[in-house]
Design a protein around this motif. Sequence first.
Motif, PDB file in Angstrom:
ATOM      1  N   ASN A  86       0.446  14.376  -0.027  1.00 34.03           N
ATOM      2  CA  ASN A  86       1.233  14.097   1.176  1.00 34.03           C
ATOM      3  C   ASN A  86       1.208  12.628   1.579  1.00 34.03           C
ATOM      4  OD1 ASN A  86       1.945  16.868   1.523  1.00 34.03           O
ATOM      5  ND2 ASN A  86      -0.073  17.231   2.450  1.00 34.03           N
ATOM      6  N   GLY A  87       1.149  11.736   0.606  1.00 31.45           N
ATOM      7  CA  GLY A  87       1.169  10.316   0.878  1.00 31.45           C
ATOM      8  C   GLY A  87      -0.097   9.761   1.490  1.00 31.45           C
ATOM      9  N   GLN A  88      -1.186  10.537   1.441  1.00 29.51           N
ATOM     10  CA  GLN A  88      -2.437  10.099   2.046  1.00 29.51           C
ATOM     11  C   GLN A  88      -3.491   9.776   0.993  1.00 29.51           C
ATOM     12  OE1 GLN A  88      -3.416  13.216   4.915  1.00 29.51           O
ATOM     13  NE2 GLN A  88      -2.469  11.975   6.503  1.00 29.51           N
ATOM     14  N   TYR A  89      -4.352   8.834   1.342  1.00 27.80           N
ATOM     15  CA  TYR A  89      -5.449   8.437   0.462  1.00 27.80           C
ATOM     16  C   TYR A  89      -6.773   9.102   0.855  1.00 27.80           C
ATOM     17  CZ  TYR A  89      -8.933   5.426  -1.770  1.00 27.80           C
ATOM     18  OH  TYR A  89     -10.006   4.957  -2.493  1.00 27.80           O
ATOM     19  N   GLY A  90      -6.902   9.468   2.114  1.00 29.24           N
ATOM     20  CA  GLY A  90      -8.159  10.060   2.579  1.00 29.24           C
ATOM     21  C   GLY A  90      -9.264   9.023   2.659  1.00 29.24           C
ATOM     22  N   GLY A  91      -8.891   7.822   3.051  1.00 24.52           N
ATOM     23  CA  GLY A  91      -9.812   6.704   2.998  1.00 24.52           C
ATOM     24  C   GLY A  91     -11.004   6.787   3.917  1.00 24.52           C
ATOM     25  N   ASN A 141       0.828  -1.206   0.000  1.00 28.73           N
ATOM     26  CA  ASN A 141       0.000   0.000   0.000  1.00 28.73           C
ATOM     27  C   ASN A 141       0.868   1.264   0.000  1.00 28.73           C
ATOM     28  OD1 ASN A 141      -2.370   1.668   0.372  1.00 28.73           O
ATOM     29  ND2 ASN A 141      -1.747   1.870   2.489  1.00 28.73           N
ATOM     30  N   PRO A 142       0.656   2.169  -0.954  1.00 29.53           N
ATOM     31  CA  PRO A 142       1.509   3.357  -1.056  1.00 29.53           C
ATOM     32  C   PRO A 142       1.107   4.516  -0.150  1.00 29.53           C
ATOM     33  CG  PRO A 142      -0.056   3.336  -2.865  1.00 29.53           C
ATOM     34  CD  PRO A 142      -0.285   2.069  -2.085  1.00 29.53           C
ATOM     35  N   PHE A 143       0.017   4.371   0.596  1.00 32.09           N
ATOM     36  CA  PHE A 143      -0.494   5.466   1.406  1.00 32.09           C
ATOM     37  C   PHE A 143      -0.284   5.205   2.904  1.00 32.09           C
ATOM     38  CE2 PHE A 143      -3.204   5.170  -2.436  1.00 32.09           C
ATOM     39  CZ  PHE A 143      -2.797   6.345  -3.050  1.00 32.09           C
ATOM     40  N   THR A 144      -0.146   6.279   3.664  1.00 33.14           N
ATOM     41  CA  THR A 144       0.168   6.162   5.094  1.00 33.14           C
ATOM     42  C   THR A 144      -1.065   6.131   5.992  1.00 33.14           C
ATOM     43  OG1 THR A 144       0.328   8.578   5.313  1.00 33.14           O
ATOM     44  CG2 THR A 144       2.351   7.370   4.753  1.00 33.14           C
ATOM     45  N   ASP A 145      -2.247   6.405   5.448  1.00 33.34           N
ATOM     46  CA  ASP A 145      -3.434   6.564   6.298  1.00 33.34           C
ATOM     47  C   ASP A 145      -4.509   5.513   6.036  1.00 33.34           C
ATOM     48  OD1 ASP A 145      -4.011   7.515   3.755  1.00 33.34           O
ATOM     49  OD2 ASP A 145      -5.368   9.080   4.473  1.00 33.34           O
ATOM     50  N   VAL A 146      -4.128   4.388   5.462  1.00 34.76           N
ATOM     51  CA  VAL A 146      -5.111   3.348   5.146  1.00 34.76           C
ATOM     52  C   VAL A 146      -5.014   2.221   6.164  1.00 34.76           C
ATOM     53  CG1 VAL A 146      -5.842   1.649   3.413  1.00 34.76           C
ATOM     54  CG2 VAL A 146      -5.013   3.908   2.686  1.00 34.76           C
ATOM     55  N   PRO A 188      -4.952  -3.777   1.119  1.00 36.79           N
ATOM     56  CA  PRO A 188      -4.751  -4.500  -0.139  1.00 36.79           C
ATOM     57  C   PRO A 188      -5.696  -4.048  -1.251  1.00 36.79           C
ATOM     58  CG  PRO A 188      -5.734  -5.932   1.519  1.00 36.79           C
ATOM     59  CD  PRO A 188      -5.312  -4.679   2.211  1.00 36.79           C
ATOM     60  N   TYR A 189      -6.927  -3.651  -0.886  1.00 31.89           N
ATOM     61  CA  TYR A 189      -7.893  -3.184  -1.876  1.00 31.89           C
ATOM     62  C   TYR A 189      -7.452  -1.837  -2.458  1.00 31.89           C
ATOM     63  CZ  TYR A 189     -10.852  -6.672   0.420  1.00 31.89           C
ATOM     64  OH  TYR A 189     -11.353  -7.828   0.964  1.00 31.89           O
ATOM     65  N   VAL A 190      -7.054  -0.939  -1.572  1.00 32.91           N
ATOM     66  CA  VAL A 190      -6.594   0.380  -2.017  1.00 32.91           C
ATOM     67  C   VAL A 190      -5.335   0.234  -2.847  1.00 32.91           C
ATOM     68  CG1 VAL A 190      -5.709   2.624  -1.260  1.00 32.91           C
ATOM     69  CG2 VAL A 190      -7.658   1.588  -0.067  1.00 32.91           C
ATOM     70  N   ALA A 191      -4.413  -0.601  -2.408  1.00 31.62           N
ATOM     71  CA  ALA A 191      -3.165  -0.800  -3.137  1.00 31.62           C
ATOM     72  C   ALA A 191      -3.418  -1.370  -4.525  1.00 31.62           C
ATOM     73  CB  ALA A 191      -2.239  -1.727  -2.349  1.00 31.62           C
ATOM     74  N   ALA A 192      -4.319  -2.341  -4.624  1.00 30.14           N
ATOM     75  CA  ALA A 192      -4.641  -2.940  -5.926  1.00 30.14           C
ATOM     76  C   ALA A 192      -5.254  -1.911  -6.862  1.00 30.14           C
ATOM     77  CB  ALA A 192      -5.592  -4.117  -5.737  1.00 30.14           C
ATOM     78  N   CYS A 193      -6.180  -1.110  -6.337  1.00 23.75           N
ATOM     79  CA  CYS A 193      -6.834  -0.091  -7.165  1.00 23.75           C
ATOM     80  C   CYS A 193      -5.858   1.002  -7.571  1.00 23.75           C
ATOM     81  CB  CYS A 193      -8.021   0.506  -6.419  1.00 23.75           C
ATOM     82  SG  CYS A 193      -9.424  -0.629  -6.257  1.00 23.75           S
ATOM     83  N   ALA A 194      -4.937   1.359  -6.675  1.00 21.46           N
ATOM     84  CA  ALA A 194      -3.929   2.364  -7.000  1.00 21.46           C
ATOM     85  C   ALA A 194      -2.998   1.849  -8.086  1.00 21.46           C
ATOM     86  CB  ALA A 194      -3.137   2.744  -5.752  1.00 21.46           C
ATOM     87  N   ALA A 195      -2.603   0.587  -7.996  1.00 23.23           N
ATOM     88  CA  ALA A 195      -1.714  -0.004  -8.999  1.00 23.23           C
ATOM     89  C   ALA A 195      -2.377  -0.057 -10.367  1.00 23.23           C
ATOM     90  CB  ALA A 195      -1.300  -1.410  -8.564  1.00 23.23           C
ATOM     91  N   GLU A 196      -3.694  -0.226 -10.385  1.00 27.55           N
ATOM     92  CA  GLU A 196      -4.437  -0.277 -11.646  1.00 27.55           C
ATOM     93  C   GLU A 196      -4.809   1.117 -12.158  1.00 27.55           C
ATOM     94  OE1 GLU A 196      -5.270  -2.934 -13.628  1.00 27.55           O
ATOM     95  OE2 GLU A 196      -3.912  -4.054 -12.347  1.00 27.55           O
TER      96      GLU A 196
END
Length: 200
Positions: free
Chosen positions: A117-122, A90-95, A101-109
């Motif tokens: 600032n490295g945040q996803y705002g999840g 996962n590339p974000f610090t706030d997940v 894994p879901y956020v990381a997969a969607c980000a990779a796609e």
Amino acid sequence: MRNLKRALSLLLSSTMVLGMLVMGSSAAGYQDVDASNVNQEAIEVLQTVGIMTGDQNGNFNPDGSITRNEMAVVMAHLLNLDYDYYRGTNPFTDVPEWAAPYVAACAAEGVVAGIGNGQYGGNQKVTAAQASLMVMKALGYFQLSKDFGSDWQVATVKQGSKIDLFDGIVAGASTAMTRNDVAQLTLNTLESTMVETDGM
């Protein structure tokens, strides 16, 4: 390659959906969703294909909000992504761990992006424009920043309207979507037109 993967996943899901629509409503349903809910078909179809599910009490909570973390889960299921492959990336610090894994997969796609600032705002509630952009990226739209023009929200709403993405949805572009709206948006996505490329 990624667009092809999305296309195949969406086509597979669409085939399943169309088959169920012909058979009629065969899903078990939810205690808090009945024929008075105009999004009942969308909710039950997504339940059957495992894209969106309810809680442990048998409720869908149609009027509840949905976070950006939860929307990433919906997108990972919609695209049939191998999210387990992305555990620990996962590339974000706030997940939180459950969503990573879901956020990381969607980000990779290329389906989701951070807020800086490295945040996803999840934990933020997903807006109609944000959710629509995610599903349109899955359909192959907005692959480059220049595709947005001067305003990404305006471009998203304009293109979404062209492909009937907002049929049955009452949320405004900047307002938080309900689970009702996300279910309808997702079903509309399965029935929408994908970007056609010339193979270049």
